[in-house]
Motif scaffolding. Structure first.
Motif, mmCIF file in Angstrom:
data_model
loop_
_atom_site.group_PDB
_atom_site.id
_atom_site.type_symbol
_atom_site.label_atom_id
_atom_site.label_comp_id
_atom_site.label_asym_id
_atom_site.label_seq_id
_atom_site.Cartn_x
_atom_site.Cartn_y
_atom_site.Cartn_z
ATOM 1 N N ASN A 290 0.844 -1.189 0.000
ATOM 2 C CA ASN A 290 0.000 0.000 0.000
ATOM 3 C C ASN A 290 0.878 1.236 0.000
ATOM 4 O O ASN A 290 1.994 1.225 0.504
ATOM 5 N N SER A 291 0.349 2.295 -0.528
ATOM 6 C CA SER A 291 1.048 3.565 -0.516
ATOM 7 C C SER A 291 0.869 4.204 0.850
ATOM 8 O O SER A 291 -0.253 4.391 1.310
ATOM 9 N N LEU A 292 1.976 4.510 1.491
ATOM 10 C CA LEU A 292 1.930 5.165 2.801
ATOM 11 C C LEU A 292 2.550 6.547 2.710
ATOM 12 O O LEU A 292 3.514 6.769 1.985
ATOM 13 N N PHE A 293 1.977 7.442 3.476
ATOM 14 C CA PHE A 293 2.420 8.819 3.563
ATOM 15 C C PHE A 293 2.982 9.046 4.959
ATOM 16 O O PHE A 293 2.391 8.612 5.946
ATOM 17 N N ILE A 294 4.118 9.714 5.026
ATOM 18 C CA ILE A 294 4.746 10.072 6.295
ATOM 19 C C ILE A 294 5.012 11.572 6.278
ATOM 20 O O ILE A 294 5.546 12.104 5.306
ATOM 21 N N MET A 295 4.645 12.245 7.356
ATOM 22 C CA MET A 295 5.045 13.637 7.551
ATOM 23 C C MET A 295 5.744 13.710 8.903
ATOM 24 O O MET A 295 5.184 13.312 9.911
ATOM 25 N N MET A 296 6.969 14.169 8.881
ATOM 26 C CA MET A 296 7.734 14.372 10.102
ATOM 27 C C MET A 296 7.721 15.873 10.379
ATOM 28 O O MET A 296 7.948 16.680 9.474
ATOM 29 N N LEU A 297 7.417 16.238 11.626
ATOM 30 C CA LEU A 297 7.349 17.646 12.008
ATOM 31 C C LEU A 297 8.194 17.895 13.243
ATOM 32 O O LEU A 297 8.324 17.020 14.097
ATOM 33 N N ASP A 298 8.730 19.099 13.322
ATOM 34 C CA ASP A 298 9.585 19.503 14.433
ATOM 35 C C ASP A 298 9.203 20.939 14.790
ATOM 36 O O ASP A 298 8.969 21.756 13.898
ATOM 37 N N ILE A 299 9.128 21.229 16.072
ATOM 38 C CA ILE A 299 8.819 22.596 16.508
ATOM 39 C C ILE A 299 10.079 23.448 16.333
ATOM 40 O O ILE A 299 11.131 23.128 16.898
ATOM 41 N N ASN A 300 9.957 24.517 15.580
ATOM 42 C CA ASN A 300 11.090 25.416 15.385
ATOM 43 C C ASN A 300 11.425 26.137 16.694
ATOM 44 O O ASN A 300 10.522 26.566 17.410
ATOM 45 N N ASN A 301 12.690 26.242 16.987
ATOM 46 C CA ASN A 301 13.203 26.985 18.148
ATOM 47 C C ASN A 301 12.673 26.466 19.480
ATOM 48 O O ASN A 301 12.560 27.232 20.444
ATOM 49 N N PHE A 302 12.380 25.193 19.560
ATOM 50 C CA PHE A 302 11.849 24.642 20.806
ATOM 51 C C PHE A 302 12.855 24.771 21.952
ATOM 52 O O PHE A 302 12.482 25.080 23.080
ATOM 53 N N LYS A 303 14.123 24.571 21.659
ATOM 54 C CA LYS A 303 15.149 24.668 22.704
ATOM 55 C C LYS A 303 15.131 26.050 23.349
ATOM 56 O O LYS A 303 15.253 26.181 24.573
ATOM 57 N N SER A 304 14.913 27.079 22.549
ATOM 58 C CA SER A 304 14.901 28.431 23.119
ATOM 59 C C SER A 304 13.669 28.652 24.008
ATOM 60 O O SER A 304 13.730 29.437 24.951
ATOM 61 N N ILE A 305 12.555 27.970 23.712
ATOM 62 C CA ILE A 305 11.381 28.058 24.596
ATOM 63 C C ILE A 305 11.747 27.491 25.964
ATOM 64 O O ILE A 305 11.495 28.118 26.995
ATOM 65 N N ASN A 306 12.350 26.308 25.970
ATOM 66 C CA ASN A 306 12.780 25.696 27.234
ATOM 67 C C ASN A 306 13.821 26.547 27.948
ATOM 68 O O ASN A 306 13.739 26.764 29.160
#
Length: 167
Positions: A36-52
């Motif tokens: 089957n055809s599978l779709f993957i989207m990988m996401l990352d929060i920009n500048n997360f380290k600076s929030i922490n």
């Protein structure tokens, strides 16, 4: 038994599937839905380290919960219900079967709209923005699915690099 299973497969902070849940989903796709055809989207929060670093880990946890809320609201707009997973840290993964280019564009638009709604809420000490990478292909086994995840991850990091260069 059901509560233990939920605790094992879902992230306690965000309430969405965790990496262990993803591994079971990969096993399911590998065993039950070959070719089957599978779709993957990988996401990352920009500048997360600076929030922490700026506001502390409690606020960072709030940002992670908001990110999960954004992504959950976005995938819930589809009748096919793509699977959403906290991949690790501030990375999230969306996986779906037979998800064409039109649906991918709609998903990205939904994510942008939901992100804008969260960012406009009063009292937010942070601004959320995601970098994402997409991959899709027909898969026949778990190894191919792991390769697809790797391709989406690399694409996400390329976008993240472009976003940093634009600042």
């Amino acid at each position: 038994m059901t509560l233990q299973n939920a605790q094992r497969l879902y992230d306690s902070l965000t309430g969405i599937m965790n990496r262990r849940g993803l591994d079971e989903l990969i096993d399911y796709y590998s065993d039950n839905i070959p070719k089957n055809s599978l779709f993957i989207m990988m996401l990352d929060i920009n500048n997360f380290k600076s929030i922490n670093d700026t506001f502390g880990h409690t606020v960072g946890d709030d940002a992670l919960r908001d990110a999960a809320k954004i992504l959950k609201r976005s995938v819930d707009k589809f009748s096919e219900k793509p699977h959403l997973c906290r991949y690790g840290g501030d990375e999230f993964l969306i996986i779906a079967e037979d998800f064409g280019l039109g649906k991918i564009k709609r998903l990205k638009r939904f994510i942008e709209q939901e992100t804008e709604k969260i960012n406009k809420q009063e009292g937010k000490r942070y601004y959320l923005k995601f970098s994402s990478g997409v991959a899709f292909a027909k898969i026949e086994d778990g190894d191919e699915l792991h390769r697809l995840i790797h391709i989406a991850d690399e694409a996400m990091y390329k976008e993240k690099g472009k976003n940093k260069a634009r600042r």
